[in-house]
Design a protein around this motif. Structure first.
Motif, PDB file in Angstrom:
ATOM      1  N   SER A  18       5.706   3.345  13.394  1.00  0.00           N
ATOM      2  CA  SER A  18       5.284   4.694  13.765  1.00  0.00           C
ATOM      3  C   SER A  18       5.409   5.606  12.550  1.00  0.00           C
ATOM      4  O   SER A  18       6.429   5.580  11.855  1.00  0.00           O
ATOM      5  CB  SER A  18       6.170   5.229  14.895  1.00  0.00           C
ATOM      6  OG  SER A  18       5.941   6.608  15.098  1.00  0.00           O
ATOM      7  N   MET A  19       4.366   6.375  12.306  1.00  0.00           N
ATOM      8  CA  MET A  19       4.389   7.276  11.153  1.00  0.00           C
ATOM      9  C   MET A  19       4.849   8.675  11.523  1.00  0.00           C
ATOM     10  O   MET A  19       5.111   9.494  10.646  1.00  0.00           O
ATOM     11  CB  MET A  19       3.020   7.294  10.481  1.00  0.00           C
ATOM     12  CG  MET A  19       2.685   5.966   9.830  1.00  0.00           C
ATOM     13  SD  MET A  19       1.234   6.048   8.772  1.00  0.00           S
ATOM     14  CE  MET A  19      -0.040   6.087  10.020  1.00  0.00           C
ATOM     15  N   ASN A  20       4.890   8.966  12.811  1.00  0.00           N
ATOM     16  CA  ASN A  20       5.416  10.247  13.277  1.00  0.00           C
ATOM     17  C   ASN A  20       5.309  10.281  14.794  1.00  0.00           C
ATOM     18  O   ASN A  20       4.844   9.310  15.421  1.00  0.00           O
ATOM     19  CB  ASN A  20       4.671  11.422  12.657  1.00  0.00           C
ATOM     20  CG  ASN A  20       5.587  12.602  12.369  1.00  0.00           C
ATOM     21  OD1 ASN A  20       6.497  12.886  13.154  1.00  0.00           O
ATOM     22  ND2 ASN A  20       5.373  13.273  11.263  1.00  0.00           N
ATOM     23  N   GLU A  80       4.173  10.432  18.356  1.00  0.00           N
ATOM     24  CA  GLU A  80       2.905  10.093  19.012  1.00  0.00           C
ATOM     25  C   GLU A  80       1.946   9.293  18.132  1.00  0.00           C
ATOM     26  O   GLU A  80       0.785   9.115  18.503  1.00  0.00           O
ATOM     27  CB  GLU A  80       2.197  11.348  19.545  1.00  0.00           C
ATOM     28  CG  GLU A  80       3.018  12.185  20.518  1.00  0.00           C
ATOM     29  CD  GLU A  80       3.261  11.500  21.855  1.00  0.00           C
ATOM     30  OE1 GLU A  80       2.835  10.345  22.053  1.00  0.00           O
ATOM     31  OE2 GLU A  80       3.933  12.105  22.709  1.00  0.00           O
ATOM     32  N   VAL A  81       2.400   8.792  16.998  1.00  0.00           N
ATOM     33  CA  VAL A  81       1.555   7.977  16.123  1.00  0.00           C
ATOM     34  C   VAL A  81       2.210   6.617  15.938  1.00  0.00           C
ATOM     35  O   VAL A  81       3.266   6.496  15.290  1.00  0.00           O
ATOM     36  CB  VAL A  81       1.351   8.628  14.741  1.00  0.00           C
ATOM     37  CG1 VAL A  81       0.440   7.746  13.883  1.00  0.00           C
ATOM     38  CG2 VAL A  81       0.769  10.026  14.881  1.00  0.00           C
ATOM     39  N   THR A  82       1.611   5.581  16.536  1.00  0.00           N
ATOM     40  CA  THR A  82       2.158   4.233  16.414  1.00  0.00           C
ATOM     41  C   THR A  82       1.038   3.264  16.069  1.00  0.00           C
ATOM     42  O   THR A  82      -0.140   3.542  16.328  1.00  0.00           O
ATOM     43  CB  THR A  82       2.839   3.769  17.717  1.00  0.00           C
ATOM     44  OG1 THR A  82       1.860   3.694  18.760  1.00  0.00           O
ATOM     45  CG2 THR A  82       3.956   4.718  18.132  1.00  0.00           C
ATOM     46  N   ASP A  83       1.408   2.119  15.496  1.00  0.00           N
ATOM     47  CA  ASP A  83       0.409   1.113  15.158  1.00  0.00           C
ATOM     48  C   ASP A  83       1.049  -0.263  15.159  1.00  0.00           C
ATOM     49  O   ASP A  83       2.272  -0.402  15.020  1.00  0.00           O
ATOM     50  CB  ASP A  83      -0.230   1.395  13.805  1.00  0.00           C
ATOM     51  CG  ASP A  83      -1.645   0.853  13.716  1.00  0.00           C
ATOM     52  OD1 ASP A  83      -2.364   1.209  12.769  1.00  0.00           O
ATOM     53  OD2 ASP A  83      -2.046   0.044  14.600  1.00  0.00           O
ATOM     54  N   LYS A  84       0.187  -1.286  15.302  1.00  0.00           N
ATOM     55  CA  LYS A  84       0.663  -2.653  15.394  1.00  0.00           C
ATOM     56  C   LYS A  84       1.048  -3.190  14.032  1.00  0.00           C
ATOM     57  O   LYS A  84       0.428  -2.888  13.017  1.00  0.00           O
ATOM     58  CB  LYS A  84      -0.441  -3.543  15.991  1.00  0.00           C
ATOM     59  CG  LYS A  84      -0.820  -3.174  17.410  1.00  0.00           C
ATOM     60  CD  LYS A  84      -1.970  -4.054  17.893  1.00  0.00           C
ATOM     61  CE  LYS A  84      -2.367  -3.672  19.317  1.00  0.00           C
ATOM     62  NZ  LYS A  84      -3.522  -4.477  19.794  1.00  0.00           N
ATOM     63  N   GLN A 106       0.842  -1.198   0.000  1.00  0.00           N
ATOM     64  CA  GLN A 106       0.000   0.000   0.000  1.00  0.00           C
ATOM     65  C   GLN A 106       0.868   1.236   0.000  1.00  0.00           C
ATOM     66  O   GLN A 106       1.896   1.269   0.670  1.00  0.00           O
ATOM     67  CB  GLN A 106      -0.838   0.055   1.283  1.00  0.00           C
ATOM     68  CG  GLN A 106      -2.092  -0.776   1.275  1.00  0.00           C
ATOM     69  CD  GLN A 106      -2.798  -0.621   2.615  1.00  0.00           C
ATOM     70  OE1 GLN A 106      -2.663  -1.458   3.501  1.00  0.00           O
ATOM     71  NE2 GLN A 106      -3.523   0.455   2.768  1.00  0.00           N
ATOM     72  N   GLY A 107       0.447   2.258  -0.677  1.00  0.00           N
ATOM     73  CA  GLY A 107       1.158   3.514  -0.637  1.00  0.00           C
ATOM     74  C   GLY A 107       1.139   4.089   0.761  1.00  0.00           C
ATOM     75  O   GLY A 107       0.081   4.210   1.364  1.00  0.00           O
ATOM     76  N   GLY A 108       2.303   4.417   1.280  1.00  0.00           N
ATOM     77  CA  GLY A 108       2.387   4.980   2.622  1.00  0.00           C
ATOM     78  C   GLY A 108       2.361   3.946   3.716  1.00  0.00           C
ATOM     79  O   GLY A 108       2.564   4.274   4.876  1.00  0.00           O
ATOM     80  N   SER A 109       2.112   2.681   3.365  1.00  0.00           N
ATOM     81  CA  SER A 109       2.099   1.649   4.395  1.00  0.00           C
ATOM     82  C   SER A 109       3.510   1.363   4.856  1.00  0.00           C
ATOM     83  O   SER A 109       4.442   1.336   4.065  1.00  0.00           O
ATOM     84  CB  SER A 109       1.481   0.368   3.836  1.00  0.00           C
ATOM     85  OG  SER A 109       1.718  -0.712   4.717  1.00  0.00           O
ATOM     86  N   GLU A 110       3.654   1.143   6.129  1.00  0.00           N
ATOM     87  CA  GLU A 110       4.949   0.800   6.676  1.00  0.00           C
ATOM     88  C   GLU A 110       5.159  -0.698   6.739  1.00  0.00           C
ATOM     89  O   GLU A 110       6.178  -1.160   7.239  1.00  0.00           O
ATOM     90  CB  GLU A 110       5.116   1.410   8.064  1.00  0.00           C
ATOM     91  CG  GLU A 110       5.636   2.807   7.995  1.00  0.00           C
ATOM     92  CD  GLU A 110       6.708   2.954   6.931  1.00  0.00           C
ATOM     93  OE1 GLU A 110       6.376   3.395   5.832  1.00  0.00           O
ATOM     94  OE2 GLU A 110       7.869   2.608   7.180  1.00  0.00           O
TER      95      GLU A 110
END
Lengths: 113, 112
Positions: free
Chosen positions: B49-51, B53-57, A95-99
């Motif tokens: 983390s995208m920035n 205070e922004v994290t995800d599993k 996905q675009g932007g997906s990590e």
């Protein structure tokens, strides 16, 4: 669920040989694909990144190709050297932007002098 | 030199003893991730983390915590480590506009 397969798991070649490493994936809806090199006890080094709109990328003796329709990428190494011995990993983002990068298990390459 | 650093590089600990693995990048990257690498399973994403205070599993977040209070740092916390968390851990980062991932040197963790 995207699955990434790298075959063979290990490859041994004499110095100077041209070789191809393979990476296949099950879902063609990818955003980009990266090839990495991993040396024992060390981190991953990015070799080449191919965006989904591209067909190939080149860096020195390395050339990576991408065929989304067939779910395949290849890494071509020209005139292999003992210093190329390492494990090569492909990883893709769906996905675009997906990590989230989905990795293959790698091909361990040994180049014999 | 642009780099991602991790500390410690090697750690042996016992079950239940809280630990933190630090990760720092000096490239002003927005995105950061943690992966674990296990024989036969390859690399799997734990958290990202995208920035700030922004994290995800990611795929395997159970037993781990992360925080992103500063842009450059992304520590991985194991509140109560167990032997199945014995693994090689990698931190990675990339910029908002670039897709090339930069990886740290890895942390080899053994939980007895």
């Amino acid at each position: 669920k995207q699955e990434v397969t790298q075959i063979p798991a290990a490859l041994s070649v004499p110095e100077g040989e041209n070789l191809v490493l393979n990476c296949s994936f099950t879902d063609s809806a990818i955003y980009n694909l990266q090839w990495f090199r991993q040396d024992p006890g060390k981190g991953l080094t990015s070799l080449l990144l191919i965006q989904s709109s591209q067909r190939e990328q080149t860096s020195g003796r390395l050339n990576a190709s991408l065929d989304k329709s067939s779910g395949r990428s290849t890494l071509y190494i020209a005139a292999s050297q003992p210093g190329d011995s390492a494990t090569y990993l492909c990883a893709l983002s769906s996905q675009g932007g997906s990590e989230k990068l989905v990795f293959g298990k790698g091909t361990k390459l040994t180049v014999n002098p | 030199e642009a780099q991602v650093t991790q500390n410690p590089r090697y750690l042996i600990t016992v079950t239940g003893k809280k630990l933190t693995v630090t990760c720092s990048q000096n490239m002003n990257h927005e995105y950061m991730s943690w992966y674990r690498q296990d024989p036969g399973l390859g690399l799997r994403q734990i958290y990202y983390s995208m920035n700030v205070e922004v994290t995800d599993k990611g795929d395997v977040p159970e037993g781990y915590k992360v925080s992103r209070k500063e842009k450059r740092n992304f520590p991985l916390i194991l509140e109560s480590p167990s032997p199945n968390q014995t693994s090689l851990y990698f931190c990675a980062s990339r910029s908002w506009e670039g897709y090339e991932q930069f990886f740290g040197p890895g942390t080899r963790l053994t939980v007895l």
